[in-house]
Motif scaffolding. Structure first.
Motif, PDB file in Angstrom:
ATOM      1  N   CYS A  45     -45.000  54.716  27.462  1.00  0.00           N
ATOM      2  CA  CYS A  45     -45.676  56.009  27.598  1.00  0.00           C
ATOM      3  C   CYS A  45     -45.160  57.082  26.654  1.00  0.00           C
ATOM      4  CB  CYS A  45     -45.614  56.494  29.041  1.00  0.00           C
ATOM      5  SG  CYS A  45     -43.947  56.903  29.611  1.00  0.00           S
ATOM      6  N   LEU A  46     -43.972  56.898  26.078  1.00  0.00           N
ATOM      7  CA  LEU A  46     -43.440  57.866  25.112  1.00  0.00           C
ATOM      8  C   LEU A  46     -43.449  57.330  23.691  1.00  0.00           C
ATOM      9  CD1 LEU A  46     -40.409  59.468  27.005  1.00  0.00           C
ATOM     10  CD2 LEU A  46     -42.749  60.316  26.794  1.00  0.00           C
ATOM     11  N   GLY A  47     -44.044  56.161  23.491  1.00  0.00           N
ATOM     12  CA  GLY A  47     -44.023  55.565  22.174  1.00  0.00           C
ATOM     13  C   GLY A  47     -42.647  55.003  21.842  1.00  0.00           C
ATOM     14  N   ARG A 327     -40.260  68.035  30.894  1.00  0.00           N
ATOM     15  CA  ARG A 327     -39.812  69.111  29.999  1.00  0.00           C
ATOM     16  C   ARG A 327     -40.861  69.460  28.948  1.00  0.00           C
ATOM     17  NH1 ARG A 327     -35.613  66.985  26.004  1.00  0.00           N
ATOM     18  NH2 ARG A 327     -37.569  66.446  24.929  1.00  0.00           N
ATOM     19  N   ASP A 328     -41.500  68.444  28.388  1.00  0.00           N
ATOM     20  CA  ASP A 328     -42.461  68.648  27.303  1.00  0.00           C
ATOM     21  C   ASP A 328     -43.895  68.817  27.791  1.00  0.00           C
ATOM     22  OD1 ASP A 328     -40.253  68.371  25.720  1.00  0.00           O
ATOM     23  OD2 ASP A 328     -40.758  66.364  24.971  1.00  0.00           O
ATOM     24  N   SER A 329     -44.068  68.975  29.111  1.00  0.00           N
ATOM     25  CA  SER A 329     -45.398  69.183  29.708  1.00  0.00           C
ATOM     26  C   SER A 329     -46.394  68.112  29.261  1.00  0.00           C
ATOM     27  CB  SER A 329     -45.927  70.579  29.347  1.00  0.00           C
ATOM     28  OG  SER A 329     -45.058  71.591  29.792  1.00  0.00           O
ATOM     29  N   LEU A 330     -45.934  66.878  29.237  1.00  0.00           N
ATOM     30  CA  LEU A 330     -46.780  65.806  28.724  1.00  0.00           C
ATOM     31  C   LEU A 330     -47.911  65.430  29.675  1.00  0.00           C
ATOM     32  CD1 LEU A 330     -44.188  63.466  26.964  1.00  0.00           C
ATOM     33  CD2 LEU A 330     -45.748  65.142  25.945  1.00  0.00           C
ATOM     34  N   LEU A 331     -47.760  65.732  30.959  1.00  0.00           N
ATOM     35  CA  LEU A 331     -48.866  65.410  31.865  1.00  0.00           C
ATOM     36  C   LEU A 331     -50.096  66.266  31.571  1.00  0.00           C
ATOM     37  CD1 LEU A 331     -47.073  64.773  35.272  1.00  0.00           C
ATOM     38  CD2 LEU A 331     -47.669  63.166  33.448  1.00  0.00           C
ATOM     39  N   ALA A 332     -49.887  67.475  31.095  1.00  0.00           N
ATOM     40  CA  ALA A 332     -51.017  68.303  30.671  1.00  0.00           C
ATOM     41  C   ALA A 332     -51.706  67.655  29.479  1.00  0.00           C
ATOM     42  CB  ALA A 332     -50.544  69.710  30.315  1.00  0.00           C
ATOM     43  N   LYS A 361     -59.024  57.891  34.445  1.00  0.00           N
ATOM     44  CA  LYS A 361     -58.305  59.038  34.984  1.00  0.00           C
ATOM     45  C   LYS A 361     -57.077  59.242  34.125  1.00  0.00           C
ATOM     46  CE  LYS A 361     -58.087  62.211  38.217  1.00  0.00           C
ATOM     47  NZ  LYS A 361     -59.173  63.195  38.413  1.00  0.00           N
ATOM     48  N   GLY A 362     -56.931  60.447  33.558  1.00  0.00           N
ATOM     49  CA  GLY A 362     -55.835  60.695  32.649  1.00  0.00           C
ATOM     50  C   GLY A 362     -55.971  59.818  31.413  1.00  0.00           C
ATOM     51  N   LEU A 363     -54.841  59.320  30.925  1.00  0.00           N
ATOM     52  CA  LEU A 363     -54.859  58.402  29.776  1.00  0.00           C
ATOM     53  C   LEU A 363     -54.880  56.955  30.260  1.00  0.00           C
ATOM     54  CD1 LEU A 363     -52.515  60.125  27.184  1.00  0.00           C
ATOM     55  CD2 LEU A 363     -54.960  59.610  26.936  1.00  0.00           C
ATOM     56  N   PRO A 413     -53.101  55.002  25.728  1.00  0.00           N
ATOM     57  CA  PRO A 413     -52.110  55.379  24.716  1.00  0.00           C
ATOM     58  C   PRO A 413     -50.951  56.169  25.310  1.00  0.00           C
ATOM     59  CG  PRO A 413     -54.087  56.735  24.520  1.00  0.00           C
ATOM     60  CD  PRO A 413     -54.401  55.668  25.520  1.00  0.00           C
ATOM     61  N   ALA A 414     -49.911  56.323  24.525  1.00  0.00           N
ATOM     62  CA  ALA A 414     -48.733  57.075  24.957  1.00  0.00           C
ATOM     63  C   ALA A 414     -49.105  58.509  25.279  1.00  0.00           C
ATOM     64  CB  ALA A 414     -47.659  57.044  23.865  1.00  0.00           C
ATOM     65  N   TYR A 415     -48.309  59.117  26.165  1.00  0.00           N
ATOM     66  CA  TYR A 415     -48.578  60.489  26.606  1.00  0.00           C
ATOM     67  C   TYR A 415     -48.418  61.501  25.475  1.00  0.00           C
ATOM     68  CZ  TYR A 415     -47.587  58.258  31.166  1.00  0.00           C
ATOM     69  OH  TYR A 415     -47.569  57.424  32.247  1.00  0.00           O
ATOM     70  N   THR A 416     -47.785  61.092  24.389  1.00  0.00           N
ATOM     71  CA  THR A 416     -47.577  61.955  23.224  1.00  0.00           C
ATOM     72  C   THR A 416     -48.732  61.891  22.235  1.00  0.00           C
ATOM     73  OG1 THR A 416     -46.347  60.131  22.200  1.00  0.00           O
ATOM     74  CG2 THR A 416     -45.057  61.824  23.360  1.00  0.00           C
ATOM     75  N   VAL A 417     -49.766  61.132  22.533  1.00  0.00           N
ATOM     76  CA  VAL A 417     -50.894  60.950  21.612  1.00  0.00           C
ATOM     77  C   VAL A 417     -51.505  62.303  21.235  1.00  0.00           C
ATOM     78  CG1 VAL A 417     -52.647  60.643  23.435  1.00  0.00           C
ATOM     79  CG2 VAL A 417     -52.965  59.562  21.194  1.00  0.00           C
ATOM     80  N   THR A 418     -51.915  62.435  19.983  1.00  0.00           N
ATOM     81  CA  THR A 418     -52.486  63.687  19.484  1.00  0.00           C
ATOM     82  C   THR A 418     -54.007  63.653  19.526  1.00  0.00           C
ATOM     83  OG1 THR A 418     -52.603  62.904  17.194  1.00  0.00           O
ATOM     84  CG2 THR A 418     -50.528  63.947  17.908  1.00  0.00           C
ATOM     85  N   LYS A 419     -54.625  64.831  19.336  1.00  0.00           N
ATOM     86  CA  LYS A 419     -56.085  64.906  19.256  1.00  0.00           C
ATOM     87  C   LYS A 419     -56.606  63.999  18.149  1.00  0.00           C
ATOM     88  CE  LYS A 419     -56.629  69.735  20.808  1.00  0.00           C
ATOM     89  NZ  LYS A 419     -57.104  71.076  20.391  1.00  0.00           N
TER      90      LYS A 419
END
Length: 444
Positions: A45-47, A327-332, A361-363, A413-419
């Motif tokens: 989930c974090l790559g 910490r990084d608000s990755l769920l948002a 639902k979510g990613l 994809p990982a929670y850090t995925v970008t637009k």
């Protein structure tokens, strides 16, 4: 790529990865693959290549690599248990940490049995699961779940104490003009009929995935489902076990999937894995609500024990993973990028006949396809192969309607995925689906 392998799992070698950073894998051929499914099964989930996590791992190795949980406690498992239970809204009171989702779900079933023995009701030996469903690879959870292709060879070894009711598939199974709530009420009534047929005094637990993963190609519950189910379970005093192995740990947009889809329902026992440690370590968890926690403690403690239970390195890493997510608000980001993924997929696949449904639902997103089980190779496998050729890693599942029919591509994809990466995932998958459709037209 070598044609032979010393690995037991495959008859020929898998594509060989030599390195990975973030959401990209580099193969020995030099090809770079964009990871749309967190390592292949919604885990990473974090790559890859997160130095904070590797630093924590090394520090824990140097501080203390191992302590057997039956002899010595460790601060990392205590901290992780507190982190998780404190974020459950008061619903979960205790946790234990194991090694895999299958192990956690097996332990959850054993825990339910131990609870009822402690309550003086040893006749409660029967488990009700759903069909299709998948809860792992041990014999106990293969019995509780029901995906024919995964069970058939082991059928003579499986428990006869398991029963199944339909998994929710609103789009395919609802009656004309039947709302989601009405459909959910109908499934709850079917569960009640099953309980009555078995005898409520004999039923130990009901087992369900919060969001169905591989068995249905990602299927969130319809509106009203878990409240309707819980009402029936409470009526007959039956434990609810939720399987969040794949859908939990933030994958559905909240730390716990029941917070995302349960509509206020809290499980008695819950299992989580995969994204818990982001694949950096093998770790899973069983968490318990108040009544199960109290009963087990009054009975002298949980009898389940494995050598690597509450492993300090695994717990240290999992705690760091969850701290980074928070910490990084990755769920948002999970919620926002998940909405983007579904919206862009719906737009890009308009007019492609083989695309039946896009949901999630979510990613945690599934693309259901229309393809016959007689097709060889199966449609989902063809699309997965084509996406890989095009530089994208996805998960392909067949039998996602009734255990035989049904083709689905799963994305996570990982929670850090970008637009930008989401748009590239959509482009490559849509391209691949269109190419497979064109190939099929040529075959016919």
């Amino acid at each position: 790529m070598k044609s032979e392998t010393a690995q037991l799992h495959h008859t020929s070698a898998q594509p060989l990865v030599i390195s990975s950073t973030g959401l990209e894998y580099t193969l020995e051929t030099g090809q770079v693959i964009l990871d749309a499914i967190s390592g292949g099964a919604a885990v990473n989930c974090l790559g890859n290549g997160n130095k904070e996590i590797s630093d924590v791992m090394v520090a824990q190795v140097e501080k203390m690599a191992y302590a057997y949980h039956q002899a010595l406690g460790n601060e990392q498992s205590e901290k992780l248990a507190l982190f998780l239970t404190e974020r459950s809204g008061g619903g979960l009171k205790a946790a234990a940490f194991l090694n895999s989702g299958s192990e956690a779900m097996e332990a959850a079933l054993k825990l339910a049995r131990e609870y009822w023995v402690g309550m003086g009701q040893p006749s409660r030996t029967q488990i009700i699961g759903r069909f299709p469903s998948y809860h792992g690879n041990t014999l106990g959870v293969l019995s509780a779940g029901n995906v024919p292709a995964r069970r058939t060879v082991y059928e003579p070894l499986l428990s006869t104490n398991t029963h199944h009711v339909p998994s929710p598939q609103y789009k395919r199974r609802h009656h004309p003009n039947e709302s989601e709530e009405a459909y959910s009420a109908r499934l709850a009534a079917e569960l009640e009929s099953k309980i009555q047929a078995i005898g409520p005094e004999n039923v130990m637990c009901f087992v369900a995935e919060a969001v169905v993963g591989a068995a249905l190609g990602v299927m969130p519950p319809p509106k009203g489902y878990f409240p309707a189910i819980k009402k029936v379970l409470d009526k007959y005093d039956i434990l609810l076990i939720l399987d969040e192995v794949m859908s939990g740990s933030g994958r559905s947009g909240e730390l716990f999937a029941f917070q995302a889809v349960g509509e206020g329902v809290i499980p008695d026992i819950m299992a989580m894995a995969k994204g818990l440690g982001s694949g950096y370590v093998a770790v899973s968890s069983v968490l318990t609500g108040e009544r199960v926690t109290d009963r087990i403690r009054k009975s002298g403690g949980w009898k389940n024990s494995h050598s690597y239970q509450n492993h300090p390195i695994s717990c240290a890493v999992a705690l760091k993973v969850q701290e980074i997510v928070e910490r990084d608000s990755l769920l948002a980001n999970v919620r926002a990028r998940g909405e983007q993924l579904i919206q862009e997929l719906q737009e890009s696949t308009k007019g492609i006949e083989m695309v039946y449904d896009i949901r999630g639902k979510g990613l945690f997103v599934g693309v259901e396809l229309t393809g016959s089980s007689s097709l060889e190779p199966r449609l989902a496998a063809r699309i997965k192969s084509k996406t890989f050729q095009n530089g994208l890693l996805v998960m392909a599942m067949s039998g996602t309607v009734d255990g035989v029919e049904g083709e689905s591509i799963m994305l996570g994809p990982a929670y850090t995925v970008t637009k930008e990466q989401i748009s590239e995932i959509v482009r490559l998958l849509t391209k691949s689906i269109k190419e497979v459709a064109a190939d099929l037209e040529k075959e016919n």
